[in-house]
Design a protein around this motif. Structure first.
Motif, PDB file in Angstrom:
ATOM      1  N   PRO A   1      -4.676 -47.875  33.532  1.00  0.00           N
ATOM      2  CA  PRO A   1      -4.252 -49.266  33.427  1.00  0.00           C
ATOM      3  C   PRO A   1      -5.139 -50.011  32.415  1.00  0.00           C
ATOM      4  O   PRO A   1      -6.210 -49.515  32.058  1.00  0.00           O
ATOM      5  N   PRO A   2      -4.701 -51.197  31.945  1.00  0.00           N
ATOM      6  CA  PRO A   2      -5.470 -51.950  30.945  1.00  0.00           C
ATOM      7  C   PRO A   2      -6.938 -52.156  31.328  1.00  0.00           C
ATOM      8  O   PRO A   2      -7.809 -52.141  30.463  1.00  0.00           O
ATOM      9  N   GLN A   3      -7.230 -52.275  32.638  1.00  0.00           N
ATOM     10  CA  GLN A   3      -8.628 -52.486  33.057  1.00  0.00           C
ATOM     11  C   GLN A   3      -9.537 -51.340  32.636  1.00  0.00           C
ATOM     12  O   GLN A   3     -10.754 -51.494  32.570  1.00  0.00           O
ATOM     13  N   ALA A   4      -8.969 -50.163  32.391  1.00  0.00           N
ATOM     14  CA  ALA A   4      -9.791 -49.001  32.062  1.00  0.00           C
ATOM     15  C   ALA A   4     -10.541 -49.197  30.745  1.00  0.00           C
ATOM     16  O   ALA A   4     -11.424 -48.416  30.394  1.00  0.00           O
ATOM     17  N   GLU A   5     -10.191 -50.265  30.034  1.00  0.00           N
ATOM     18  CA  GLU A   5     -10.896 -50.623  28.806  1.00  0.00           C
ATOM     19  C   GLU A   5     -12.402 -50.685  29.049  1.00  0.00           C
ATOM     20  O   GLU A   5     -13.205 -50.314  28.192  1.00  0.00           O
ATOM     21  N   VAL A   6     -12.788 -51.183  30.220  1.00  0.00           N
ATOM     22  CA  VAL A   6     -14.206 -51.325  30.542  1.00  0.00           C
ATOM     23  C   VAL A   6     -14.918 -49.966  30.467  1.00  0.00           C
ATOM     24  O   VAL A   6     -16.027 -49.854  29.934  1.00  0.00           O
ATOM     25  N   ALA A   7     -14.259 -48.948  30.987  1.00  0.00           N
ATOM     26  CA  ALA A   7     -14.857 -47.610  30.984  1.00  0.00           C
ATOM     27  C   ALA A   7     -15.044 -47.119  29.546  1.00  0.00           C
ATOM     28  O   ALA A   7     -16.065 -46.519  29.203  1.00  0.00           O
ATOM     29  N   LEU A   8     -14.038 -47.396  28.703  1.00  0.00           N
ATOM     30  CA  LEU A   8     -14.139 -46.952  27.309  1.00  0.00           C
ATOM     31  C   LEU A   8     -15.277 -47.675  26.584  1.00  0.00           C
ATOM     32  O   LEU A   8     -16.019 -47.074  25.811  1.00  0.00           O
ATOM     33  N   ARG A   9     -15.405 -48.989  26.836  1.00  0.00           N
ATOM     34  CA  ARG A   9     -16.507 -49.722  26.182  1.00  0.00           C
ATOM     35  C   ARG A   9     -17.856 -49.175  26.612  1.00  0.00           C
ATOM     36  O   ARG A   9     -18.800 -49.086  25.842  1.00  0.00           O
ATOM     37  N   LYS A  10     -17.946 -48.802  27.884  1.00  0.00           N
ATOM     38  CA  LYS A  10     -19.193 -48.211  28.388  1.00  0.00           C
ATOM     39  C   LYS A  10     -19.493 -46.921  27.597  1.00  0.00           C
ATOM     40  O   LYS A  10     -20.618 -46.708  27.153  1.00  0.00           O
ATOM     41  N   ALA A  11     -18.453 -46.106  27.401  1.00  0.00           N
ATOM     42  CA  ALA A  11     -18.636 -44.850  26.658  1.00  0.00           C
ATOM     43  C   ALA A  11     -19.063 -45.142  25.219  1.00  0.00           C
ATOM     44  O   ALA A  11     -19.906 -44.438  24.653  1.00  0.00           O
TER      45      ALA A  11
END
Ligand code: FAD
Ligand code: AMP
Lengths: 280, 360
Positions: A63-73
């Motif tokens: 879902p769009p919220q998964a953006e947070v995980a990508l920014r962390k990476a």
């Protein structure tokens, strides 16, 4: 060396609670994290970049919220990030997930050839360890699961040697690139993000790919429609029909309690008695 | 087995004509270094029940290098309940590698069409199951803790923990065959071996040569089994949890284990705190064990721990909280301080063993 790392955003299951009365999962307020197993995959890809140059692309389907995980990476040092997100992906099981991720990686490879694909050993919410092998088979990549160490990489010959955890030992395997590695936990330790990477991660213009951008050709293979398995019911484990027989000795010492226990057990569990006799 | 909390509308599973031809239950017989992994026998025991419910045959599937060894594996499979074995022999199957095993198993499934295919949830079984399921484009349920047949439509009902083990769910495979599942070692009981029980062999060639295979095995470094705890196959386990308070107190668990010649187990917090090695963690994210006797001291009995040890024949729990969840499923409970109960138990067991020894 161009590595693609598949990560998944998962609820921090250590903080999931089941409501004591309604028996439903209480998800409110449970923080989302990068699947812990995927960090070993990401770190290994970053190490390859340190050694051989090239870049690391992180992708997730969610879902769009998964953006947070990508920014962390990105803040750990990944160069590019793609969030594959589309309503039609909802309800995907592992077969449908690997189809969508394989299509995405093929699209990425059109721009910049991919040498390695990394996944974690498994997710803590799905827990299946199937998505990695699934992507490898769909892309016809050599599959190396449960890799504990990358021993050597020969870029000219395009060969890699790894150690893989097998039953009862370690297999040393040699294969050619491109290949897919599922990384074993504990095989490395995630680095700290640097200041510049953190700033870059915050400013990074996230790429959002829908099913068209991800190059999905067959929509019957994604989401619920592309999933052979369905959950029929969810339930809480029930207690054993009988509770424990409590051993207590009125006014007795721990020694009395221990002796009482052994006497009762001998009567009810001849199996245990036999096992003890073997050890006498 | 339990109380339902959320029931979805039961799905009607209608199979295509060509899928109706899929019949029989198969168990992949996993082996490495000349040894069949015990999980394969456990699965034959479970597969026997499923096959009998369905009124079909149970088959073992052996992929191996040519030779006597493979035949021996088949003979053993009959003794554990298989009616027949599919045997594929080729030099390229000498060591486990994903490509030849995936192609071999896929060819067998396409040729003989089983309705159910079970594999151990080991590093080999999971590697192979994920690959074969994708190649065959069918459903796979990982790490099942229960398998049964839906009497209404003959489909496989696979139960597994979900949400980090706090809940269980039942999964079905829709209009796809075979229905695949993996099961962890020691989750299912080991069946009795029936000496002299025989079956028939169906041999099938593998159309693959070494030149077709990209990945090569350079070496196999066997684990030095002397120091490695063999928790899953231990008959007696003494386990300690966070209730022991500090690492020094864990010695009381080791003392009891030593008196009993038992293995030491632990709950996750204790492992994470570094009191004991990783290999000793029992539970959802550790080992599944099935000892005759499991003694748990200072362990609350959280579901993630429980799923790893509830297969024990006899469970003794020591906890100072009379309401600890572990008392809901242990056989014997002692409410008290583990620091005083453990030494008392150690002494009592020592005396008991001495008495048993005298009795011969
Ligand atoms: C995804 C996930 C996977 C997990 N996997 C596992 C797993 O594989 N294995 C596992 O064990 N856990 C696992 N857990 C953790 C699990 O949920 C529990 O947190 C854990 O099992 C609790 O360990 P414990 O019983 O030792 O500690 P606690 O829950 O803290 O319990 C300590 C117990 O000791 C008792 N006690 C205190 N003092 C004394 C005393 N002096 N004498 C006697 N008793 C005393 C207390 O009453 C209490 O019941 C997992 C959790 C998650 C989210
Ligand atoms: N939705 C997803 N997006 C990206 N990667 C995923 C996704 N689901 C699973 N993966 C990857 O596949 C691995 C195995 O997942 P699983 O099969 O769910 O246990 C994970 O460790 C991830 O690296």
């Amino acid at each position: 060396m161009h590595s693609v790392v598949c990560i998944k955003q998962v609820p921090d299951s250590a903080q999931i609670r089941v409501h004591p009365v309604t028996n439903t999962i209480m998800r409110q307020g449970v923080p989302a994290i990068i699947n812990p197993y995927d960090l070993f995959a990401l770190e290994e890809a970053l190490r390859l970049k340190d050694r051989f140059g090239g870049k690391v692309t992180v992708i997730t389907m969610g879902p769009p919220q998964a953006e947070v995980a990508l920014r962390k990476a990105l803040s750990f040092g990944a160069d590019d990030a793609i969030l594959v997100t589309d309503k039609s992906f909802a309800g995907a099981d592992t077969l449908a997930t690997s189809y969508a991720l394989a299509a995405t990686i093929r699209q990425i490879a059109k721009e910049s050839p991919v040498d390695m694909v990394f996944t974690g050993k498994q997710t803590i919410d799905g827990d299946t360890a199937q998505v990695g092998p699934g992507i490898a088979k769909r892309m016809d990549l050599q599959l190396l699961t449960y890799v504990s160490r990358i021993v050597s990489v020969d870029q000219d010959k395009r060969e890699i040697v790894v150690e893989r955890r097998a039953e009862g030992g370690v297999q040393v395997l040699k294969t050619s690139l491109p290949c897919l590695i599922t990384m074993l936990e504990g095989s490395n330790q995630m680095r700290f993000g640097t200041m510049p990477d953190m700033f870059r991660a915050a400013r990074y213009e996230m790429k959002f790919w829908d099913k068209t951008a991800a190059g999905i050709e067959d929509v019957t293979k994604i989401g619920l429609k592309g999933s052979p398995t369905v959950v029929n019911k969810v339930f809480t484990p029930s207690p054993r029909s009988e509770k424990a027989e409590m051993i207590a000795v009125e006014g007795g010492s721990p020694a009395d309690v221990a002796v009482a226990l052994l006497a009762k057990m001998a009567a009810r569990f001849p199996l245990v008695e036999k096992e003890l006799a073997k050890r006498a | 087995m339990s109380e339902e909390t959320q029931v979805k509308k039961k799905r009607k599973i209608v199979l295509d004509e060509r899928l109706l031809a899929y019949k029989g239950v198969w168990v992949f017989i996993e082996h490495e270094r000349g040894q069949v992994h015990p999980v394969s026998w456990e699965l034959l025991g479970e597969g026997r029940k499923l096959a009998d419910m369905l009124g079909v045959e149970l088959a073992g599937v052996v992929l191996a290098a040519p030779g006597e060894e493979a035949k021996r594996f088949c003979e053993e499979a009959y003794q554990y309940g298989a009616d027949l074995c599919y045997l594929m022999q080729s030099e390229v199957l000498a060591d486990y590698r994903n490509d030849p095993f995936t192609q071999g198993l896929t060819e067998l499934v396409n040729a003989y069409q089983p309705e159910i295919l079970l594999l151990g949830a080991t590093t080999q079984g999971r590697d192979l199951a994920g690959s074969v399921a994708t190649t065959l484009q069918t459903g796979l349920t990982a790490d099942c803790t229960g398998l049964t047949i839906d009497p209404d439509n003959r489909s496989l009902l696979s139960t597994r923990p979900t949400f980090g083990g706090s809940l269980l769910c039942t999964i079905v495979t829709l209009n796809y065959r075979p229905q695949m599942a993996t099961v962890r070692p020691r989750v299912m009981a080991m069946p009795e071996k029936v000496p002299g029980r025989v079956g028939r062999i169906v041999e099938h060639p593998l159309a693959m040569a070494e030149d077709d295979i990209v990945t090569k095995v350079l070496e196999f470094i066997a684990d030095d089994s002397r120091d490695k705890p063999q928790l899953p196959f231990a008959d007696i386990i003494v386990a300690g949890g966070r209730g022991l308070g500090k690492p020094e107190n864990f010695q009381l668990v080791r003392d009891l284990a030593e008196a009993l010649g038992a293995e030491v187990g632990a709950s996750r917090p204790v492992v994470q705190a570094g009191w004991v090695e990783l290999d000793r963690q029992v539970g959802q994210s550790g080992k599944t064990v099935r000892p005759k006797l499991y003694i748990a001291a200072g362990i609350s009995g959280a579901i993630q721990h429980r799923v790893g040890m509830e297969g024990a024949d006899c469970i003794i729990a020591i906890n100072n909280d009379p309401n600890a969840p572990i008392f809901d499923f242990a056989h014997y409970g002692i409410v008290g301080d583990a620091m005083t109960i453990l030494p008392a138990l150690t002494e009592a067991f020592r005396q008991k063993l001495a008495t048993l020894k005298q009795a011969g």
